[in-house]
Every structure is written in structure tokens, then in C-alpha cells.
Enzyme design. Sequence first.
Site: not given
Length: 625
Positions: A530, A532
Site C-alpha cells: 500500500t 500512503f
Amino acid sequence: MILVLEKTVTQEEKNRILSTLREDGCMVREMSEAGQSIMGVTGKAGHDANFFQQLPGVAKVVPISTSFKLASRQMHHEDTAVHVGDVVIGGERIVVIAGPCAVESRDQALTIAREVRKYGAVLFRGGAFKPRTSPYSFQGLGERGLKILAEVREEVGLGVVTEMTSPTQADMMMKYVDVVQIGARSMQNFELLKCVGRLGKPVLLKRGLSATIEEWLMSAEYILSEGNDDVILCERGIRTFEPYTRNTLDLSAIPVIKNLTHLPVIIDPSHATGIREKVSPMARAAIAAGADGLMIEVHHDPDKALSDGAQSLYPKQFGRLMRNIYVIAPVIGKQLDFGYLDKATAVKHLSKTKGKGVQRAAFLGEMGTFSQKACTQYFGTKVAAVPMSSFRAIFEAIKGGNAEFGVVPLENSLTGSIHENYDLLLEYNLRIVGEITLRIMHHLIGHPGVKVETIERVFSHPQVFQQCRQFLERHDSWELVSMKDTARAVSQIKEKGDVTNAAIASKEAADIHGMEIIEEGIETNPRNYTRFVVIGTEPLENGPRHKSSLIYSTGNQPGALYETLKVFAGNGINLVKLESRPIHGKPWEYMFYVDLEADIESDAFKPVVSLLKEKTDYLRILGSY
Ligand code: PEP
Ligand code: MN
């Protein structure tokens, strides 16, 4: 032994326990582990465990089974973090110490320091007192070398590490250096160990040429027992029968050390191999094996180096190694942060100029979520991570001055963009000031001792259920309960106390709540990352920046998007992301979301931005970082 105290223990009871122990000839350290008061007791007690067990306020007596006590993991469950200025050794950010074997001149040290800092080293090494095998070899510049190191700190901004070979150098070390190194040959110089134990500076303790791990930890114990908790262990190869390398790098020491002690461990592949070509492969392996950092010899002109030239990397080689470490670190849940020192300086500067004290970064969910991990991996521990209940609340907190930064997920490598955050970026007048990518490993977490067969219900975030689809399909009778965030899923199953409940979340969440991992790594695809972004009101660091994010819309005529792409192509700008998203309230009209590899806000790109403005109906630069 360790005395675990009752939760209700009074100060009076504590004092009584302390004086009993001291009268008994023991040394005592008062500590706190996960909110629980404990006393670490060393020395020869005149009484046995039963005696201490009966003292009012003592809940439990735990004997320490190893010969080293203060260094033992039993004494201190959590990892020790050693602070050297803004640098923390023993956390989720890899620390790389680099520099020449020996300080040879002011020019040499400054040249190498500037190079290694440019490539991401956060501390500088260089010997001024060199313990050489031959008395005829270069012995180091002595105090003059230390003065040069102090100059490096001033001019280049790197803390300095150097070897101390005799207690007589203690005052000089205090004056000039940040970390005192005990070399392999001095590992069992007990007078020296006691001396650095009293020095009040962090100590980097190298493993002796033929020392066992236990002997090495006993040497650490000498330093700790003098009251110095800041010990960094350094494996630098041990002597075996193998002549092809200078020494044999014992990488298996890393997991052994991690199990036995709370102290951080770094690897020196330079002295371990003695051969330039062998340094980078071993450094990469060390990080993969879980080392907290590296110590690497680098020289801009190794052929002329006065010592260890053959094992010193050229600065560019060091740079390539750092790029590889940058890629490897997230795979094992860590980061190599190229902005480590600049970011720390920027945060300190903000705290001062804004007069608000500690800077705050808002993230979604409770402690133990991946967002919180992203937050602490990006900022370190000097910025307070503030939990929020929704993504919008993060944006609101920054707008309202209740947080200076926010950390929000923008895309996942398996499930794609997190559209809510893109929409919020459009709605709020905030900037992207940084980014960080995390590997997302999901674990099935339950009450201690519970087996997978017992589980009937699983709590987690809906996206997580998607990412663990294959595993969950094998257990299709399980009820799936949606939660706002993964850490909350763990706190829920703990609160409910029902052993048929499990959660899917990170290891950190399991640790925080005292729950156990039942099945490790249950995400369908292990390449689950992921990305960010860090948001704020103004850029965090001064340039150069490598990446920018933009949003724009074009007119509805043939070739409109092509015209914008031509601007990027014509100016040699590489796009790393292009996505279209519907515009709210305007069916079938779209915004384009673009990430590119250029500092689009810099002066050099002003003409590109003007050209882009001509070709778009709407253009918003979200930030360069
Ligand atoms: C050094 O780091 O320069 C050094 C002499 O290392 P070791 O003590 O590991 O040989
Ligand atoms: Mn050396």
C-alpha cells in the site's frame, strides 16, 4: 531475576522491596513493560526466590536463565532503541553508518562524508586510533583525527562513530564523538568496557574475532552493568578455517541475537569479507535477515587508502547498495529513508517556528493499524501519531490546526486506488508532502492458545477480506464481520473474550493487545503493497523533489488528453500513474490523476506548467515530494 510487581503496588511497598534487595547485595533497575512495573535484579542475592515472592507488592519472581542478565530479552521484552541525535538505531528504519576505515585528512573525511550522506548514510564512521595487526602500519591520526570528525559533524551534519582503544582516550571521546566503537580486538578488554559503560555515550560493540555470541553478550553486560543502556551490537565476521574471505560473516547471529537480547544489532560486511565485491551481497542479505542497520567502509580513492582500501566501496557503489536496501527493506516490514536527517531537521524547524511544540500526524484507526505503521516509519517517533475515526476527520484535523500532517493510503497494489482519499484531496486545499510504501502482511489473530479449528467468526476491514479471499474461501463457514480498521478488529475480539472470534490484522496489533497469531501471512498475494501519502499545508523539506502529483480535466474534443500527454513527452517527463475518475455531479465527465517523476513546482518546470494550463480546463498540483 525479575520481580513483577502487583498492579496495585504502593510507593511505600516499592521502597521496602528496593531496600530489602539492596541490603541483600543486589543491584536493581526499575522498569516498566507494557504498563506493568518490574524490577530487574542482578548480583548475588542472599535469599532465594521464595523469599522475594512473599514481599508485599511482588506478584511474581521470574528467574533469568542466561548468564547475561541486563542484556537478556527476558529482562526487557521490547527492543531497545539507541538514540544518536536524530538517529534511532533499533526500530523500523534501517540505519546505515558509512565512511572510511581511517580518518586520513580533513579533505578525505569531508569528501567521503558528503558522498555517503548524499546516498542516505545517517552516521559517519572513521578511525582515529587504529588497532593494526602490524605496529608498522598506519596507526591513525589520534586526536587530530577526532577533531576532523567533529568538523564532519559540523559541516556535513552526520553524527560520528569512532573506535576507542584505551581508557586514556575517554575525555577526548566525550569531547569529539557521538558513538564510541569497541573494536573486535578489544571486545574482552574489560577495563575498557567498564570505562565506556560510565562514559555516557552510546557504544557500538563489535564481536570479537573468535568470540561466541554468549561471550559477546557478556561483554555487552559489562557496559550495561555500569549504567549505560545504549549498546549497539555489531557482527563483523568471525575467524574460521575459510581463507577466501577475510572472516566468515555469521548472519545467523542476527536471529539468535534478536531472540536472546533486546539490544539492536548491525552488520559490518566490510571487515567480514575484506573484499569489495563481496560487501554489497552480504549487506543485502543482512537486511533481509533482520539487521537493524549496516556499517560500511567507503572511500573515494580506495587504491590510495591508508587502511582497508581493498574492502572499501566506491561512493557510487555505495549509492547502488543503498537503492537496493531501499527496495528490500519494505519486504521485511522496514524502511530505508533517504530523507531521514532532512525530515528530522524540517520537523524540528516547524516545531520551533510554529511554536506548537510536538508536531502531530493524524492517521485512520487505532494504534497498530498499517496507517499508524506508515506514520511512524515516515516520521520516526518524534512526531506524535494521532488516531482519527475517518479519512475526512484527518483532513479536517489539518484544516482546523489540530494536526500538522496526515498519513492516508492512496493505492494498494492488489485492490487499486482508495478513491475516497483522492476525492478528499480535491475537496481540501492540502498538499501531498511525502509518500511511503508498506508491504501489507495479514495475519489471522486470536486469543492465546486458540487453534484455527475453533474459529467461527472473523473481524476485519472489508478491503482486508478481499486481500485474503483465497484463505477465507477455505473456511467458508466463517462469518465475516466488517470493522472500521484492522487494529479495532483485534481490540474487539479481545473485549468480547469469545475464543471463537478471530481478527485479521498486523503483527503490531496482535502485540499491542496481547493476542496471538494463529496463521501468518494469509494475504492471497504476498506482493501486497500500500502506498500512503503524507499530507499537510506546506512542503516539509526543501528540494530536490523527485515526484509530483497532479489532477486535471480537459475539454471534450478529440485528442484533448493526447495534447496534455504530449507536453510531458516533449519535456522528457516520465509518468508513473495515469488514472481517470468521474467528476461528481457531471456524469460521464472525468478528471485525470497523474503522478510523474519531476519536481513540477520547481522553476525549471514553470514553462511546462504554463503549457499544461493552456491544454487543460482545470489543473491542480497536489504537491511535489
Ligand atoms: C574498524 O571498524 O575499523 C575495525 C578495525 O573493525 P574491527 O574491530 O571489526 O576489526
Ligand atoms: Mn577497517
